[in-house]
Design a protein around this motif. Structure first.
Motif, short mmCIF file in Angstrom:
data_model
loop_
_atom_site.label_atom_id
_atom_site.label_comp_id
_atom_site.label_asym_id
_atom_site.label_seq_id
_atom_site.Cartn_x
_atom_site.Cartn_y
_atom_site.Cartn_z
N ALA A 143 -17.22 5.62 6.58
CA ALA A 143 -17.93 5.57 7.87
C ALA A 143 -19.11 6.55 7.91
CB ALA A 143 -16.95 5.90 9.00
N GLY A 144 -19.34 7.25 6.80
CA GLY A 144 -20.50 8.15 6.75
C GLY A 144 -20.19 9.58 7.14
N HIS A 145 -18.91 9.97 7.07
CA HIS A 145 -18.53 11.36 7.42
C HIS A 145 -17.79 12.04 6.26
CE1 HIS A 145 -19.57 10.36 11.54
NE2 HIS A 145 -18.70 9.36 11.53
N PRO A 146 -18.41 12.12 5.08
CA PRO A 146 -17.68 12.72 3.95
C PRO A 146 -17.43 14.22 4.13
CG PRO A 146 -19.98 12.31 3.36
CD PRO A 146 -19.77 11.69 4.72
N HIS A 147 -18.12 14.85 5.08
CA HIS A 147 -17.96 16.30 5.23
C HIS A 147 -16.95 16.70 6.30
CE1 HIS A 147 -21.01 16.87 2.31
NE2 HIS A 147 -21.86 16.13 3.02
N VAL A 148 -16.32 15.73 6.93
CA VAL A 148 -15.20 16.08 7.82
C VAL A 148 -14.05 16.53 6.91
CG1 VAL A 148 -13.44 15.11 9.37
CG2 VAL A 148 -15.85 14.55 9.71
N THR A 149 -13.40 17.62 7.28
CA THR A 149 -12.31 18.14 6.44
C THR A 149 -11.00 17.48 6.87
OG1 THR A 149 -13.47 20.23 6.32
CG2 THR A 149 -11.15 20.27 5.70
N VAL A 150 -10.31 16.87 5.91
CA VAL A 150 -9.02 16.21 6.19
C VAL A 150 -7.96 16.97 5.39
CG1 VAL A 150 -7.72 14.06 6.13
CG2 VAL A 150 -10.21 13.99 6.42
N VAL A 151 -6.94 17.48 6.07
CA VAL A 151 -5.94 18.32 5.41
C VAL A 151 -4.55 17.72 5.61
CG1 VAL A 151 -4.97 20.65 5.26
CG2 VAL A 151 -7.36 20.35 5.93
N HIS A 152 -3.80 17.69 4.51
CA HIS A 152 -2.41 17.28 4.60
C HIS A 152 -1.56 18.51 4.87
CE1 HIS A 152 1.54 16.48 2.40
NE2 HIS A 152 1.64 16.05 3.65
N THR A 153 -1.07 18.65 6.10
CA THR A 153 -0.23 19.81 6.45
C THR A 153 0.56 19.48 7.71
OG1 THR A 153 -0.25 22.20 6.88
CG2 THR A 153 -2.01 20.94 7.89
N ASP A 154 1.54 20.32 7.99
CA ASP A 154 2.28 20.21 9.26
C ASP A 154 1.44 20.90 10.34
OD1 ASP A 154 3.92 20.52 11.43
OD2 ASP A 154 5.63 21.27 10.31
N GLY A 155 1.01 20.12 11.29
CA GLY A 155 0.11 20.63 12.33
C GLY A 155 0.74 21.65 13.27
N SER A 156 2.05 21.87 13.17
CA SER A 156 2.63 22.91 14.03
C SER A 156 2.39 24.30 13.43
CB SER A 156 4.12 22.68 14.26
OG SER A 156 4.80 22.70 13.03
N ARG A 157 1.97 24.33 12.15
CA ARG A 157 1.60 25.62 11.55
C ARG A 157 0.27 26.07 12.14
NH1 ARG A 157 2.83 23.73 5.94
NH2 ARG A 157 5.09 23.77 5.86
N PRO A 158 -0.07 27.38 11.99
CA PRO A 158 -1.36 27.82 12.56
C PRO A 158 -2.50 26.97 11.99
CG PRO A 158 -0.03 29.71 11.90
CD PRO A 158 0.70 28.49 11.42
N PRO A 159 -3.25 26.28 12.85
CA PRO A 159 -4.27 25.37 12.35
C PRO A 159 -5.57 26.07 11.98
CG PRO A 159 -4.09 25.21 14.75
CD PRO A 159 -3.07 26.21 14.31
N ALA A 160 -5.70 27.36 12.35
CA ALA A 160 -6.94 28.10 12.05
C ALA A 160 -6.65 29.58 12.33
CB ALA A 160 -8.07 27.61 12.95
N ALA A 161 -7.57 30.45 11.96
CA ALA A 161 -7.40 31.89 12.23
C ALA A 161 -7.32 32.10 13.74
CB ALA A 161 -8.58 32.66 11.66
N PRO A 162 -6.60 33.17 14.17
CA PRO A 162 -6.48 33.41 15.61
C PRO A 162 -7.85 33.48 16.29
CG PRO A 162 -5.06 34.91 14.38
CD PRO A 162 -5.88 34.17 13.38
N ARG A 163 -7.92 32.87 17.45
CA ARG A 163 -9.11 32.90 18.33
C ARG A 163 -10.39 32.43 17.65
NH1 ARG A 163 -9.31 37.52 22.51
NH2 ARG A 163 -7.27 37.30 23.45
N SER A 164 -10.26 31.52 16.67
CA SER A 164 -11.46 31.12 15.93
C SER A 164 -12.02 29.77 16.37
CB SER A 164 -11.14 31.08 14.43
OG SER A 164 -10.18 30.06 14.17
#
Ligand SMILES: C[S@@+](CC[C@H](N)C(=O)[O-])C[C@H]1O[C@@H](n2cnc3c(N)ncnc32)[C@H](O)[C@@H]1O
Length: 346
Positions: A143-164
């Protein structure tokens, strides 16, 4: 797609993103269970060679794109109803350059629309199913979005650094907001997520509290798969106290509008449940149990009076004039404590 959707009040940038993004790229195959005769169900598979595929894709409806145990099995992933996606994205209020995480990549379609709003480099979408992330990544690239980051993980884990993060959106349901999600969003940032049978939009304050209203739309998302379900709660045995009249009639349990505040007061993941045609039994992990009967009686026992709790929710809801979801608000503190409130309709 936009022609098929309910678009009243939706931000123009969200509608433009829907116009620009082609749903068919993300849903090359989906299945539908159809009742062909009373009690007889058939699974239809839709692929581009099916004469109705394109029409079904551009209809404002949910499309089941992955199932467990073969095509007849329960849904594992789906493309959400576009009108509901639009209402959630409208509430999320994404601006160009904002960092956004989506929990529940699914087909990748919502991430593609997020990429149009925030910019491809700013969007990360995660899914717990490895095959789902593989196909989402492929579709986003096509669809023209090769730079979207797709991650295989359990989304209940911290999804990013705190307050980021500026924004977090979930497209799988919870009945309590994971603390990891709240902690990942910066003060002034927003979270939009399905909670119970509604969608809540929370703004984070400088002390790490989240607060905000529910949207008016009902929502029945598939659950975040790490949330404990009722099956994990041991049955404490039949209730033992004497039969009593019950202020929560059994048919009220099936009242969708009432089930929303019930879901907030008694989250589904805390409840064991057994349905019979003329009775409903509910129980919690502390040994409380209640059975509501169709004749208006109930029996309960244990430290919590579950039938009384249901009756109290119903009484407050009815006496406030049956407020819709949009009259409810949620507040969460950084420890994860939830407080709900509602303002009776004017
Ligand atoms: C309704 S679908 C998402 C729809 C998607 N946003 C789209 O646009 O197609 C829900 C997704 O949540 C995923 N999911 C369920 N539990 C999850 C978890 N713990 N972590 C990440 N994803 C999860 C499912 O695998 C499923 O793909």
């Amino acid at each position: 797609m936009v022609d098929a959707m309910t678009t009243e009040g939706i931000r123009p940038d969200v509608l433009d993103a829907f116009r620009a993004e082609s749903r068919h790229v993300y849903v090359p195959r989906f299945v539908r269970r159809i009742e062909t005769a009373p009690g007889t169900w058939e699974t239809r598979v839709f692929t581009p060679d099916h004469p109705d595929w394109a029409r079904e894709v551009y209809t404002d409806q949910l499309l089941v794109t992955a199932t467990m145990f073969g095509d007849d099995g329960p849904p594992l992933s789906s493309s959400t109803v576009p009108s509901l996606m639009a209402a959630m994205l409208d509430a999320l209020a994404v601006e160009p350059g904002m960092s956004v995480v989506e929990i529940g990549a699914g087909t990748g379609y919502n991430a593609g629309i997020l990429a149009r709003l925030a910019g491809d480099d700013n969007v990360t979408t995660v899914d717990i199913e490895p095959d789902v992330t593989t196909t989402a990544r492929r579709a986003l690239t096509a669809a023209g979005h090769p730079h979207v980051t797709v991650v295989h993980t359990d989304g209940s884990r911290p999804p990013a650094a705190p307050r980021s993060l500026d924004r977090l959106i979930a497209t799988c349901g919870v009945d309590r907001v994971p603390r990891t999600w709240l902690a990942a969003v910066r003060p002034g940032g927003r979270l939009v997520l399905p909670l119970g049978t509604g969608v809540v939009c929370l703004t984070v304050d400088e002390h790490g509290h989240g607060e905000g209203p529910f949207l008016a739309m009902p929502a029945y998302f598939m659950g975040l798969r790490t949330t404990a379900g009722s099956n994990g709660i041991p049955y404490p045995g039949d209730p033992t106290d004497p039969l009593e009249p019950c202020a929560m009639p059994l048919d009220a349990w099936h009242d969708d509008a009432l089930r929303f505040p019930i879901g907030l007061a008694l989250p589904a993941s805390d409840l064991g449940q057994r349905d019979l045609p003329d009775a409903l039994t509910l129980w919690t992990g502390d040994g409380s149990v209640a059975t509501l009967h169709a004749d208006g009686t109930c029996r309960q026992s244990g430290p919590r009076r579950l039938a009384d709790e249901l009756a109290n929710v119903r009484r407050d809801f009815e006496s406030a004039g049956r407020p819709g979801r949009e009259h409810h608000r949620l507040r969460i503190d950084p420890q994860g404590r939830h407080t709900t409130s509602f303002t009776p309709p004017a």
